[in-house]
Design a protein around this motif. Structure first.
Motif, short mmCIF file in Angstrom:
data_model
loop_
_atom_site.label_atom_id
_atom_site.label_comp_id
_atom_site.label_asym_id
_atom_site.label_seq_id
_atom_site.Cartn_x
_atom_site.Cartn_y
_atom_site.Cartn_z
N ILE A 1 0.83 -1.20 0.00
CA ILE A 1 0.00 0.00 0.00
C ILE A 1 0.87 1.25 0.00
N GLU A 2 0.31 2.33 -0.50
CA GLU A 2 1.00 3.61 -0.49
C GLU A 2 -0.04 4.73 -0.46
N ASN A 3 0.45 5.92 -0.16
CA ASN A 3 -0.41 7.11 -0.10
C ASN A 3 -1.60 6.92 0.85
N LEU A 4 -1.32 6.32 2.00
CA LEU A 4 -2.36 6.12 3.01
C LEU A 4 -2.73 7.46 3.65
N LYS A 5 -4.01 7.76 3.63
CA LYS A 5 -4.51 8.98 4.27
C LYS A 5 -5.74 8.63 5.09
N ALA A 6 -5.79 9.13 6.31
CA ALA A 6 -6.94 8.91 7.20
C ALA A 6 -7.49 10.25 7.63
N PHE B 1 -3.12 0.60 -3.68
CA PHE B 1 -2.56 -0.72 -3.42
C PHE B 1 -2.11 -1.35 -4.73
N SER B 2 -1.25 -2.34 -4.60
CA SER B 2 -0.80 -3.11 -5.76
C SER B 2 -0.44 -4.51 -5.30
#
Length: 657
Positions: A510-515, A530-531
């Protein structure tokens, strides 16, 4: 408040660190020798130890003094079972004492011996052991007990209770051969017993003594979604009443819940008066509020931010139930659950809004029983606030005497106003309002109020790799869980999200996780990309197989065992997924999941998969009800769980053109 075994074990751990060799005295009592000599049935390898005897003899004297003699013996069957070789006798230092505590070990081979007096410690229990009145006399013999050993102790505890009530737990998870409780009252006194989680037990009566006994209680094993053990273990709840005209030092007797409400009101009401400082703070906080609901929200948020600190004193005189004065809590800016509820009550009073303390058990909605009026069934205090006209939420109850009330927990830092923590929903609680108070079932949120809505946009390549984005919108206690996890730090929160994503997407990154947290409206949102290099399976060089649901439900139905011993506790919640996947060029759809429509007493499940213009659209909705499913209905629940699991795993098959 009730003292739990976790506190006792923590105290026992202190003893283990200070252990010295066992004594050599052999004054082993006959009851312990007899228990150790009893022939046992065969137990499987999951049973770490078996309790041979668990007995308590309680004598109530005319003056109100209560003397309890306990005898306990356990045979250790495995190294893990040695942890049961301990004793922790709790007392309140202002009204009680441990008159005697002696313990023995009978090794598998060799002579019995009493543990030396240097092994016993007197320790404080609580968040601040220096100031709190809760103490315990403890002894730990774990290191002395190899498999086959018997540990036993005998204790004498003296106390002056503020209540004419007692309860007895017949076992504590381990299989128990004999469990016995006796109560001896002065002549002319009477007792009323309520048996919980077991058929009524008829006592054996001899003169002024009544004895209740159970035998051969089984090992308790946790099951998915099972109630807490405290809510299903056999228990005896006793209320005793002095003879007419008797003069004692005992506190009140409770025959009705209104009696409990009146007694607690006498403790709470004088403490909730706002002083000038509180009134000024309320005016400042609510200056911009234009409606009663806005005032309640801002005051609730303020008190929720007050630091939680519990220092329990004067417990033997009711201190465990009496809040500190609101003015003191406001000045110190800390307090325990009843202090925080009381401070909010005072601030609301300054704003012209009425509210009432609520005694509740936090942890399991099945614990409190309506047929035993007592404050001892509760371990937490929250608040019921008179609802302004037109206001509604899943935290509102309609009390037949007090009208519409908003139930709010000022101690929970993650649950916003207008919601009730899930571990307090659907529980019996006591609204403390003098003669108008009484037991009341707490509200339970609708499935839509505890929702997970997910949207996935993804692309599957010809080599089976997957790339995409996830948007997740959470409400209710599903949002509370994520809010609590995030408070532990961004790094730990990221790990939890990664674990959740990889549960459904193999080898995912996962990348660019924002909450984004919006506690004002109870929402929590997550966005990420995700990839996965090996998401789809390539078969025979021409077929591609993958699961169109992409992700699993956050908490799939956990019912896999074929049989069950305990009810299943289900919390209301819902999932709604919309998945759009761009299929790889050069492939046609060979097989598609069939549409699914499941309607059961436990909930519903619906799924659809369509393909249009090379784009797969998959929708899925799972709605679970709030309910306690009895063991007799478990086969139907498991069938529903199996069907949902099977439908979720149904694949789509693509074939090269």
């Amino acid at each position: 408040m009730k003292i739990y075994i976790a506190l006792l074990l923590a105290a026992s751990a202190l003893v283990a660190a200070a252990a010295t060799p066992a004594g050599t005295q052999d004054d082993t009592p006959d009851w312990l020798r007899s228990a150790a000599a009893a022939k046992l049935p065969a137990y499987d390898g999951k049973t770490p130890a078996v309790v041979l005897l668990r007995a308590s003899d309680v004598t109530v004297e005319e003056t109100g003094r209560i003397v309890t003699v306990e005898r306990f013996a356990v045979r250790v069957l495995s190294r893990a079972g040695a942890s049961s070789a301990h004793a922790a006798k709790v007392y309140l230092r202002d009204t009680g004492k441990v008159r005697d505590l002696r313990a023995w070990v009978i090794p598998p081979s060799g002579e019995p011996r009493r543990l030396a007096k240097e092994r016993y410690l007197d320790v404080g229990i609580g968040e601040d052991a220096l100031y709190e009145d809760i103490r315990a006399r403890v002894i730990d013999a774990e290191k002395d007990c190899d498999p086959g050993a018997v540990f036993g102790y005998e204790s004498v505890v003296e106390e002056k209770s503020i209540f004419t009530q007692l309860d007895w737990e017949f076992d504590d998870r381990l299989p128990t051969r004999v469990s016995r409780f006796s109560l001896t009252l002065p002549a002319g006194w009477s007792a009323r017993a309520v048996t919980m989680n077991h058929d009524p037990i008829k006592p054996v009566e001899t003169n002024n003594t009544q004895t209740w006994e159970l035998r051969d209680l089984p090992l308790f094993e946790d099951e998915p979604a099972s109630p807490a053990y405290e809510s299903v273990r056999p228990r005896l709840a006793l209320s005793f009443f002095p003879a007419t005209g008797a003069s004692t030092n005992l506190g009140p007797s409770f025959a009705r819940w209104e009696d409990v409400s009146r007694w607690l009101s006498e403790l709470h009401d004088p403490q909730s008066s706002p002083d000038d400082a509180i009134a000024a703070k309320v005016r400042s906080l609510t200056a911009g509020a234009t409606t009663p609901v806005e005032k309640i929200r801002v005051l609730a948020d303020y008190v929720k931010g007050i630091r939680y600190v519990s220092i329990q004193t004067g417990l033997g005189r009711g201190g465990g139930y009496k809040p500190h004065p609101a003015a003191l809590v406001f000045a110190k800016s800390y307090g325990d659950c009843k202090d925080k509820a009381n401070l909010l009550r005072a601030m609301l009073k300054a704003a012209g809004i009425e509210s009432f303390p609520v005694s509740i058990f936090s942890g399991d909605p099945l614990f409190v029983r309506e047929d035993w009026p007592t404050p001892q069934q509760f371990n937490h205090c929250i608040l019921a606030i008179r609802a302004p006209d037109g206001y509604d939420s899943d935290a509102v109850i309609d009390d037949r005497k007090l009208g519409r009330l908003i139930v709010f927990d000022p101690t929970d830092p993650y649950t916003p106003f207008g919601e009730l923590p899930v571990h307090e929903q659907n529980s019996f609680a006591l609204i403390v309002a003098g003669e108008n108070g009484g037991i009341q079932r707490m509200p339970s949120a609708r499935p839509d109020a505890n929702s997970t809505t997910r949207k996935i946009e993804a692309v599957v390549e010809a080599d089976g790799s997957l790339k995409g984005s996830l948007h997740e919108d959470l409400t209710g206690w599903t949002a509370v869980v994520q809010r609590a996890y995030r408070q532990r730090g961004e790094q730990e929160y990221r790990k939890r999200v990664e674990t959740r994503v990889t549960y459904g997407i193999r080898n995912a990154a996962i990348e660019n996780l924002k909450a984004a947290d919006s506690p004002g409206d109870g929402r929590f949102q997550v966005d990420l990309q995700f990839s996965s290099r090996g998401f789809a399976q390539i078969m025979q060089g021409r077929l591609m197989v993958f699961r169109p649901s992409i992700l699993q439900p956050v908490d799939p139905l956990p019912f896999t065992e074929t049989k069950r011993s305990w009810p299943a506790v289900m919390n209301a919640r819902s999932w709604r997924d919309t998945v759009r996947v761009q299929l790889p060029p050069g492939f046609d759809v060979d097989e598609m999941p069939d549409p699914s429509d499941l309607v059961t007493p436990f909930g519903t499940y619906q799924s659809r998969a369509t393909v249009d213009g090379g784009v797969l659209t998959f929708t899925r909705t799972l709605v679970l009800k709030s309910m306690v499913v009895p063991v007799a209905d478990y086969p139907a629940l498991k069938a529903f769980s199996d069907r949902v699991g099977g439908e979720d795993q149904a694949p789509i098959v693509l074939a090269k053109k």
